[in-house]
Design a protein around this motif. Structure first.
Motif, PDB file in Angstrom:
ATOM      1  N   GLU A   1      51.498  75.152  81.653  1.00  0.00           N
ATOM      2  CA  GLU A   1      52.202  75.744  80.519  1.00  0.00           C
ATOM      3  C   GLU A   1      51.307  75.526  79.318  1.00  0.00           C
ATOM      4  O   GLU A   1      50.853  74.405  79.071  1.00  0.00           O
ATOM      5  CB  GLU A   1      53.555  75.047  80.341  1.00  0.00           C
ATOM      6  CG  GLU A   1      54.377  75.604  79.217  1.00  0.00           C
ATOM      7  CD  GLU A   1      55.837  75.142  79.281  1.00  0.00           C
ATOM      8  OE1 GLU A   1      56.545  75.498  80.242  1.00  0.00           O
ATOM      9  OE2 GLU A   1      56.258  74.428  78.367  1.00  0.00           O
TER      10      GLU A   1
ATOM     11  N   VAL B   1      55.605  78.021  72.451  1.00  0.00           N
ATOM     12  CA  VAL B   1      54.391  77.654  73.204  1.00  0.00           C
ATOM     13  C   VAL B   1      53.171  78.246  72.495  1.00  0.00           C
ATOM     14  O   VAL B   1      52.146  77.579  72.313  1.00  0.00           O
ATOM     15  CB  VAL B   1      54.459  78.154  74.664  1.00  0.00           C
ATOM     16  CG1 VAL B   1      53.160  77.868  75.397  1.00  0.00           C
ATOM     17  CG2 VAL B   1      55.633  77.498  75.388  1.00  0.00           C
ATOM     18  N   ALA B   2      53.312  79.510  72.054  1.00  0.00           N
ATOM     19  CA  ALA B   2      52.183  80.198  71.392  1.00  0.00           C
ATOM     20  C   ALA B   2      51.793  79.502  70.095  1.00  0.00           C
ATOM     21  O   ALA B   2      50.615  79.480  69.730  1.00  0.00           O
ATOM     22  CB  ALA B   2      52.542  81.654  71.145  1.00  0.00           C
TER      23      ALA B   2
ATOM     24  N   ALA C   1      50.089  83.050  75.683  1.00  0.00           N
ATOM     25  CA  ALA C   1      50.894  81.877  76.028  1.00  0.00           C
ATOM     26  C   ALA C   1      51.588  82.076  77.372  1.00  0.00           C
ATOM     27  O   ALA C   1      51.951  83.193  77.734  1.00  0.00           O
ATOM     28  CB  ALA C   1      51.932  81.609  74.944  1.00  0.00           C
TER      29      ALA C   1
ATOM     30  N   HIS D   1      54.473  85.008  80.904  1.00  0.00           N
ATOM     31  CA  HIS D   1      53.100  85.049  80.407  1.00  0.00           C
ATOM     32  C   HIS D   1      52.960  86.182  79.399  1.00  0.00           C
ATOM     33  O   HIS D   1      53.013  87.361  79.760  1.00  0.00           O
ATOM     34  CB  HIS D   1      52.156  85.237  81.602  1.00  0.00           C
ATOM     35  CG  HIS D   1      50.716  85.205  81.264  1.00  0.00           C
ATOM     36  ND1 HIS D   1      49.742  85.512  82.184  1.00  0.00           N
ATOM     37  CD2 HIS D   1      50.071  84.889  80.110  1.00  0.00           C
ATOM     38  CE1 HIS D   1      48.552  85.397  81.607  1.00  0.00           C
ATOM     39  NE2 HIS D   1      48.726  85.032  80.349  1.00  0.00           N
TER      40      HIS D   1
ATOM     41  N   THR E   1      48.529  77.770  76.268  1.00  0.00           N
ATOM     42  CA  THR E   1      47.996  79.023  75.749  1.00  0.00           C
ATOM     43  C   THR E   1      46.553  79.216  76.197  1.00  0.00           C
ATOM     44  O   THR E   1      45.700  78.360  75.972  1.00  0.00           O
ATOM     45  CB  THR E   1      48.090  79.051  74.208  1.00  0.00           C
ATOM     46  OG1 THR E   1      49.470  78.970  73.844  1.00  0.00           O
ATOM     47  CG2 THR E   1      47.507  80.335  73.653  1.00  0.00           C
TER      48      THR E   1
END
Ligand code: MN
Length: 197
Positions: free
Chosen positions: A94, A192-193, A106, A44, A96
């Motif tokens: 999962e 992911v971000a 994220a 995280h 953001t």
């Protein structure tokens, strides 16, 4: 505990109109030994990067924020700050969390699997010494969570790898660097971000 109250703190901290995290009610608690219990570790990238370590118990995920992440070296004790219980569905989360919201940043599913307490986990949690086995994709074998002397409001524990064949020696590769990716999407935290929606 009353299922409606179990996740009160979790729900109070979050605006589910803004965060993609699941709102939650506690699930039915599994009978001891009846079915495998889930664990998840989420990487995280909030204001400070950390790893959220969560163990299913009594229909919720007991949760600790591990500032440096787990180490496979038994001598490397990692600070694990106990935080509010999370809903079981959080094991799939999962994505953001928007900036400005609680825990903004994220998060990815860094590891996931089942855990097996040694002895009665309720007694272990109350005593401040929980021994257990993990069967994940990255984390395996014996682990310990040991509560430190209480200081102030925070509940500080130490997450420690047990000495077994899944342990590593100082100087061996760091699992966090060796396998930074999600076990669900294989994405790293930057991907992911950057993802939209
Ligand atoms: Mn977190």
């Amino acid at each position: 505990m009353d299922p409606a109250m179990a996740l009160e703190e979790y729900n109070r901290k979050r605006d589910f109109g803004k965060t993609p995290e699941p709102s939650g009610r506690a699930a039915r608690a599994k009978k001891a030994g009846a079915a495998p219990l889930a664990f998840v570790v989420q990487k995280h990238a909030a204001r400070r990067l950390h790893y959220d370590f969560r163990l299913e118990l009594d229909g919720v995920l007991k949760s600790w924020a591990v500032t440096k992440g787990p180490s496979l070296v038994p001598g490397e004790k990692r600070l694990a700050v106990e935080v509010e219980d999370h809903p079981i569905e959080y094991r799939d989360f999962e994505g953001t969390i928007p900036q400005g919201e609680y825990g903004g940043g994220a998060a990815l599913v860094w590891d996931r699997g089942t855990w097996t307490p040694k002895g009665d986990p309720h007694k272990g949690l109350a005593k401040g010494h929980l021994d257990f086995e993990l069967d994940g994709e990255k984390l395996h074998g014996a682990w310990h969570l040991v509560r430190m002397r209480r200081n102030g409001k925070r509940n500080n524990w130490l997450l420690i790898k047990g000495r077994d064949e899944a342990a590593r020696a100082p100087g061996d590769p760091d699992i966090l660097e060796e396998h930074p990716e999600s076990v669900v999407s294989e994405r790293v935290i930057e991907e992911v971000a950057q993802a939209k929606g």
